[in-house]
Design a protein around this motif. Structure first.
Motif, PDB file in Angstrom:
ATOM      1  N   SER A  41       0.338  -1.583   0.120  1.00  0.00           N
ATOM      2  CA  SER A  41      -0.115   0.101   0.031  1.00  0.00           C
ATOM      3  C   SER A  41       0.857   1.428  -0.079  1.00  0.00           C
ATOM      4  O   SER A  41       0.360   2.288  -0.073  1.00  0.00           O
ATOM      5  N   GLY A  42       1.499   0.837   0.524  1.00  0.00           N
ATOM      6  CA  GLY A  42       2.945   1.926   0.821  1.00  0.00           C
ATOM      7  C   GLY A  42       2.843   3.230   1.571  1.00  0.00           C
ATOM      8  O   GLY A  42       3.043   4.653   1.717  1.00  0.00           O
ATOM      9  N   THR A  43       2.044   2.889   2.881  1.00  0.00           N
ATOM     10  CA  THR A  43       1.685   3.913   3.751  1.00  0.00           C
ATOM     11  C   THR A  43       1.623   2.883   5.254  1.00  0.00           C
ATOM     12  O   THR A  43       1.622   2.358   4.618  1.00  0.00           O
ATOM     13  N   SER A  44       2.290   4.022   6.106  1.00  0.00           N
ATOM     14  CA  SER A  44       2.404   3.294   7.536  1.00  0.00           C
ATOM     15  C   SER A  44       0.896   3.867   8.041  1.00  0.00           C
ATOM     16  O   SER A  44       0.605   4.426   8.266  1.00  0.00           O
ATOM     17  N   LYS A  45       0.756   2.698   8.768  1.00  0.00           N
ATOM     18  CA  LYS A  45      -0.088   2.658   9.857  1.00  0.00           C
ATOM     19  C   LYS A  45      -0.594   2.938  10.819  1.00  0.00           C
ATOM     20  O   LYS A  45       0.755   3.148  11.664  1.00  0.00           O
ATOM     21  N   SER A  46      -0.937   4.080  12.056  1.00  0.00           N
ATOM     22  CA  SER A  46      -0.450   5.000  12.296  1.00  0.00           C
ATOM     23  C   SER A  46      -1.754   3.926  13.947  1.00  0.00           C
ATOM     24  O   SER A  46      -1.658   2.966  13.506  1.00  0.00           O
ATOM     25  N   LEU A  47      -0.831   4.294  14.888  1.00  0.00           N
ATOM     26  CA  LEU A  47      -0.701   3.893  15.666  1.00  0.00           C
ATOM     27  C   LEU A  47      -1.735   3.937  16.916  1.00  0.00           C
ATOM     28  O   LEU A  47      -2.512   5.159  16.581  1.00  0.00           O
ATOM     29  N   GLN A  48      -2.823   2.529  16.989  1.00  0.00           N
ATOM     30  CA  GLN A  48      -4.251   3.286  17.842  1.00  0.00           C
ATOM     31  C   GLN A  48      -3.799   3.377  19.470  1.00  0.00           C
ATOM     32  O   GLN A  48      -4.673   3.703  20.095  1.00  0.00           O
ATOM     33  N   ASN A  49      -2.526   2.000  19.520  1.00  0.00           N
ATOM     34  CA  ASN A  49      -2.459   1.837  20.714  1.00  0.00           C
ATOM     35  C   ASN A  49      -1.045   1.563  21.347  1.00  0.00           C
ATOM     36  O   ASN A  49      -0.904   0.114  20.256  1.00  0.00           O
ATOM     37  N   LEU A  50      -0.390   2.207  21.783  1.00  0.00           N
ATOM     38  CA  LEU A  50       0.506   1.579  21.868  1.00  0.00           C
ATOM     39  C   LEU A  50       1.616   0.469  22.610  1.00  0.00           C
ATOM     40  O   LEU A  50       1.850  -0.004  22.453  1.00  0.00           O
ATOM     41  N   SER A  51       0.565   0.222  23.632  1.00  0.00           N
ATOM     42  CA  SER A  51       0.679  -1.118  24.127  1.00  0.00           C
ATOM     43  C   SER A  51       0.299  -2.137  23.076  1.00  0.00           C
ATOM     44  O   SER A  51       1.385  -2.995  22.991  1.00  0.00           O
ATOM     45  N   MET A  52      -0.451  -2.031  22.653  1.00  0.00           N
ATOM     46  CA  MET A  52      -0.681  -3.201  21.777  1.00  0.00           C
ATOM     47  C   MET A  52       0.095  -3.221  20.576  1.00  0.00           C
ATOM     48  O   MET A  52       1.152  -4.487  20.436  1.00  0.00           O
ATOM     49  N   GLN A  53       0.376  -2.079  19.926  1.00  0.00           N
ATOM     50  CA  GLN A  53       1.531  -2.547  19.019  1.00  0.00           C
ATOM     51  C   GLN A  53       3.002  -2.847  19.627  1.00  0.00           C
ATOM     52  O   GLN A  53       3.621  -3.889  18.737  1.00  0.00           O
ATOM     53  N   LEU A  54       3.164  -2.849  21.073  1.00  0.00           N
ATOM     54  CA  LEU A  54       4.682  -3.108  21.052  1.00  0.00           C
ATOM     55  C   LEU A  54       4.554  -4.753  21.735  1.00  0.00           C
ATOM     56  O   LEU A  54       5.378  -5.204  21.301  1.00  0.00           O
ATOM     57  N   ARG A  55       3.407  -5.391  21.774  1.00  0.00           N
ATOM     58  CA  ARG A  55       2.859  -6.577  22.328  1.00  0.00           C
ATOM     59  C   ARG A  55       3.257  -7.682  20.573  1.00  0.00           C
ATOM     60  O   ARG A  55       3.024  -8.464  20.395  1.00  0.00           O
ATOM     61  N   LYS A  56       2.198  -6.876  19.239  1.00  0.00           N
ATOM     62  CA  LYS A  56       2.183  -7.339  18.561  1.00  0.00           C
ATOM     63  C   LYS A  56       4.058  -7.024  17.850  1.00  0.00           C
ATOM     64  O   LYS A  56       4.430  -8.336  17.495  1.00  0.00           O
ATOM     65  N   CYS A  57       4.766  -6.083  18.626  1.00  0.00           N
ATOM     66  CA  CYS A  57       6.203  -6.234  18.027  1.00  0.00           C
ATOM     67  C   CYS A  57       6.911  -7.997  18.597  1.00  0.00           C
ATOM     68  O   CYS A  57       7.670  -8.598  18.134  1.00  0.00           O
ATOM     69  N   CYS A  58       6.308  -8.335  19.549  1.00  0.00           N
ATOM     70  CA  CYS A  58       6.648  -9.053  20.276  1.00  0.00           C
ATOM     71  C   CYS A  58       6.348 -10.308  20.157  1.00  0.00           C
ATOM     72  O   CYS A  58       6.749 -11.531  19.992  1.00  0.00           O
ATOM     73  N   ASN A  59       4.643 -10.629  19.373  1.00  0.00           N
ATOM     74  CA  ASN A  59       4.312 -11.597  18.711  1.00  0.00           C
ATOM     75  C   ASN A  59       4.998 -11.923  17.657  1.00  0.00           C
ATOM     76  O   ASN A  59       5.600 -13.154  17.553  1.00  0.00           O
ATOM     77  N   HIS A  60       5.006 -11.154  16.614  1.00  0.00           N
ATOM     78  CA  HIS A  60       5.536 -11.912  15.309  1.00  0.00           C
ATOM     79  C   HIS A  60       4.823 -10.091  14.563  1.00  0.00           C
ATOM     80  O   HIS A  60       4.318  -9.344  14.311  1.00  0.00           O
ATOM     81  N   PRO A  61       6.516  -9.721  13.876  1.00  0.00           N
ATOM     82  CA  PRO A  61       6.189  -8.567  13.034  1.00  0.00           C
ATOM     83  C   PRO A  61       5.067  -9.073  11.715  1.00  0.00           C
ATOM     84  O   PRO A  61       5.548  -7.864  11.271  1.00  0.00           O
ATOM     85  N   TYR A  62       4.484 -10.125  11.621  1.00  0.00           N
ATOM     86  CA  TYR A  62       3.543 -10.305  10.584  1.00  0.00           C
ATOM     87  C   TYR A  62       2.682  -9.789  10.613  1.00  0.00           C
ATOM     88  O   TYR A  62       1.303  -9.268   9.744  1.00  0.00           O
TER      89      TYR A  62
END
Ligand code: ATP
Length: 803
Positions: A373-394
């Motif tokens: 898409s060529g766009t970056s998604k903005s964060l809705q929830n920082l802690s959620m994003q961090l937790r996603k990083c911990c789980n899998h970058p996919y």
């Protein structure tokens, strides 16, 4: 003086309870939300203090609150209160004849006796035995007993989470086949047909349904004069404060209520209030009146904060009030032969890709993913994003590289660990329940399991009720070939009997440890023959460690029941969490640790016998040879170049779009989970008296949104649901990844458009990491971060290296 006052209050409360019992006789309790019934003598209106609640005629009653009595016997009030509650006694020594499916354990017969005592005394109660001790069976025993001995044949209404409806139906079939118990669920026309079929008195004894239906079909269901309303997994009442409780009961004609919960934490006023409102609705009919009751002794010093001792006293008083209505037994006390459950925390490293994303989230507030898409998604929830990083970058990049057998493992520390653990568990004959809160992560796991030929099943919020029973049967069948059951914590954590598994993997943890405990205890329950091992995966030095630490504290609190400090309502859990999160953001990747256990240590933690340990060791060695001792986690040079890019446009936006975390303002987003409505939707609808059919349609629309859009902001949830509620995740997979092999196409070439933007590039990222390593002097990031492409392990066996 305080003790005396407590005693005084208990005496008065005893009188009030007696009044409620007398007033009810055998009449129907009609609960009108928001209405204070004039008939209800004990209902307290605003401003009434406990003393006011003692009626004129009661003032002549012998009263232990007399100062002379107080000074000599401060426990008299408690005794009197208790004796009022269970004043009519009935001894039960054997189970009802119609309970045919098996033999009740002695403690279950006692439980039955206790529930019958509440029945005899026209009171409501909470059966709070630890999970897996047979609350369902005891409830069925009560229903059978009432029919047999008291000529009470219902109709009874059982409300349970959708996931456990088939379980209830099965248990009725097994244990009391003569009782007509119907499962009321399905599409509108199916329910209509059922209503037609069962119309008229005596056609059924028990109706089993879930919260959503209670709301949706209220107009039909409230025409029935229910005898018992039984709320399973009643802790949901606490999460929704009193609103859920009110709505569940609102307008329904019910006589008695029974609440079932395995996790009766009582650490906030709201929770206690919800429970008391459930138990003694006519006495505790408003939060205000509740607070007045318990703050009364301190009313004269409202400007002074309570001492710890005083706070403890208030809490203690609440417990004294509740205690006669709650029965809780623990597994260690009553199920002595149940094999043990051991929890093992397995710390995992993060792959280079995960670290980049984690750093981007902490530094930029978002990840620069920039795929097709060529766009970056903005964060809705920082802690959620961090937790996603911990789980899998996919989780951030859609289908990218998803069907690559090696990459899917190399990209995530947790997958890498699983990839070592699962073959061992399978070979040793263990069977695994794996819980995650993110259904999209479960999508990725599914692909991994397919790529590696593991046999598995999956259950989440989108699984239909009729399929759930089948899945459970498939998994629990003797000699079932299924090795793993993937479950979403929310949908699969409650009420399911999965004791044919002996291993539980908590892929990610909930802020609320009770959720995790619920999940773990799916395997640790009556019928379990083997020791249960629970593996909790935690990314080292990340937000997950904080969550875990907090969970430990909270469980400690639960063990001690409650602590005084929790009554400090000025500091909310939401605020605490916000502070915590700020600290996590400040720390960024600096706290990434290296104390990841070595393979040998993991084997020691995972093996249940010496033989297993030796086998695990051997398997590791074989695998290492097969892999030519290559590192197992993705290194810097393998991270796609576009991962480093962050969209310039978003960076220049002021303020940062999702910086509500810092400003206190947040966009409210909802997700759909579990049943067809999210809790938040449900609650809002309850508050606004909205039409549920419309809401469900709306929620369906939301499902089609991009995954990110349907995620939930925990802070919002917290402020709206309750302080103790956990983050809510997408339960109905908003967009399942296509489970068909995809052709690999590099989304952005190394030199391509993805490198536009002024975000973090691989070079700057590496520079930053190097600085961090030098500055803290602890060699942080060793392992995967360094030694690119050399295929060697770290000497200390950490990270993805070998022993
Ligand atoms: N007396 C008994 N004999 C044999 N099996 C039993 C007995 N009591 C309970 N069980 C079995 O133990 C398991 C757990 O029981 P149940 O689901 O009622 O527990 P629970 O306390 O309701 O758990 P949760 O809080 O997790 O919902 C079930 O498989 C049930 O059939």
């Amino acid at each position: 003086m305080l003790l005396g006052k407590t005693n005084d209050l208990l005496v008065q409360l005893g009188v009030a309870v007696q009044k409620q019992k007398d007033a009810e006789h055998d009449g129907i309790e009609v609960l009108e939300s928001g209405l204070e019934s004039n008939d209800n003598l004990m209902s307290a209106s605003k401003g009434e203090s406990p003393a006011d609640l003692v009626l004129e005629e009661d003032k002549d009653l012998p009263n232990d609150s007399d100062p002379s009595v107080q000074s000599s016997d401060l426990l008299a009030g408690q005794r009197q209160y208790n004796s009022v509650i269970h004043s009519i006694e009935e001894s039960i020594t054997e189970q009802p004849a119609t309970l045919e499916g098996g033999e009740l354990r002695p403690y279950q017969v006692e439980g039955l006796q206790w529930m019958v005592s509440l029945f005899n005394n026209s009171l409501n109660g909470i059966l709070a035995d630890e999970m897996g001790l047979g609350k369902t069976i005891q409830t069925i025993a009560l229903i059978a007993y009432l029919a047999e001995k008291k000529n009470v044949t219902g109709p009874h209404l059982i409300i349970a989470p959708k996931a456990v409806l088939p379980n209830w139906a099965n248990e009725f079939k097994t244990w009391a086949p003569k009782i007509v118990a119907i499962l009321y669920d399905g599409k509108m026309d199916q329910r209509k047909a059922m209503r037609k079929k069962y119309l008229g008195e005596g056609k059924f004894s028990v109706m089993i349904t879930h919260y959503d239906i209670i709301m949706r079909d209220r107009l039909y269901l409230n025409k029935i004069r229910w005898y018992y309303m039984i709320v399973d997994e009643g802790h949901r009442l606490k999460n929704h404060e009193c609103r859920l409780a009110k709505t569940v009961k609102d307008g329904y004609q019910i006589r008695r209520r029974l609440l079932l919960t395995g996790t009766p934490i009582q650490n906030s006023l709201q929770e206690l209030w919800a429970l008391l409102n459930f138990l003694l609705p006519t006495i505790f009919n408003s939060v205000q009146n509740f607070e007045e009751w318990f703050n009364a002794p301190f009313a004269d010093k409202s400007d002074i904060s309570l001492t710890n001792e005083e706070q403890l006293l208030v809490i203690n008083r609440l417990h004294q009030v509740i205690r006669p209505f709650i029965l809780r037994r623990k597994k260690v006390e009553v199920e002595k032969f149940l094999p043990t459950k051991t929890q093992v925390i397995l710390k995992c490293d993060l792959s280079a890709w995960q670290k980049v994303y984690y750093q981007q989230v902490t530094e930029l507030g978002r990840v620069g993913q920039d795929t097709e898409s060529g766009t970056s998604k903005s964060l809705q929830n920082l802690s959620m994003q961090l937790r996603k990083c911990c789980n899998h970058p996919y989780l951030f990049v859609g289908d990218y590289n998803i069907w690559q057998r090696e990459e899917i493992v190399r990209a995530s520390g947790k997958f890498e660990l699983l990839d070592r653990l699962l073959p061992k568990l399978e070979k040793a004959g263990h069977r695994v329940l794996l819980f995650s809160q993110m259904t999209r992560l479960i999508d990725i796991l599914e692909i991994y399991l397919q790529l590696h030929n593991f046999k598995y099943l999956r259950l989440d919020g989108s699984t239909k009720t009729e399929d759930r029973g089948t899945l459970l049967k498939q998994f629990n069948a003797p000699d079932s070939p299924i090795f793993m059951f993937l479950l979403s914590t929310r949908a699969g954590g409650l009420g399911l009997n999965l004791q044919t598994a002996d291993t539980v993997i908590m892929f990610d943890s909930d802020w609320n440890p009770q959720m995790d405990q619920q999940a773990e205890d799916r395997a640790h329950r009556i019928g379990q023959k083997k020791e249960v091992r629970v593996f909790v995966l935690v990314s080292v030095g990340s937000v997950e460690e904080v969550i875990l630490e907090r969970a430990k504290q909270k469980m400690g609190i639960d063990a001690k029941v409650i602590q005084a400090g929790l009554f400090n309502t000025t500091s909310t859990a939401a605020e605490d969490r916000k502070e915590m999160l700020k600290e996590i953001m400040r720390r960024g990747t600096n706290s990434f640790g290296t104390d990841v256990p070595s393979e040998r240590e993991i084997n020691r933690l995972a093996a249940r016998s010496d033989d297993e340990y030796r086998m695990f060791e051997l398997m590791d060695e074989e695998r290492r040879q097969r892999e030519s001792y290559r590192t197992r986690l993705m290194e810097d040079h393998e991270v796609p170049e576009w991962v480093f890019s962050a969209a310039r446009a978003e960076k220049t936006k002021e303020p940062e779009p999702d910086s509500g975390f810092f400003t206190g303002k947040r966009k409210r987003k909802e997700i759909v989970y579990s049943d067809s409505l999210s809790d938040l939707q449900w609650m809002k609808a309850v508050e606004n008296g909205e039409d549920f059919t419309k809401l469900t349609a709306r929620s369906k629309k939301k499902e089609t949104l991009a995954p990110e859009a349907s995620e939930f902001t925990s802070e919002t949830a917290e402020s709206l649901i309750s302080e103790e509620s956990s983050e809510v995740y997408t339960e109905q997979a908003p967009k399942r990844l296509k489970i068909v092999p995809l052709k690999f196409t590099s989304p952005v070439s190394e030199s391509g458009s993805a490198l536009r933007g002024d975000g973090l590039t691989r070079k700057t990222y590496k520079r930053k990491r190097l600085t961090a390593i030098i500055s803290d002097g602890q060699g942080q990031g060793q392992g995967q971060g360094q030694g690119q492409g050399q295929g060697n392990q770290t000497p200390n066996g950490r990270g993805s290296g070998w022993i």
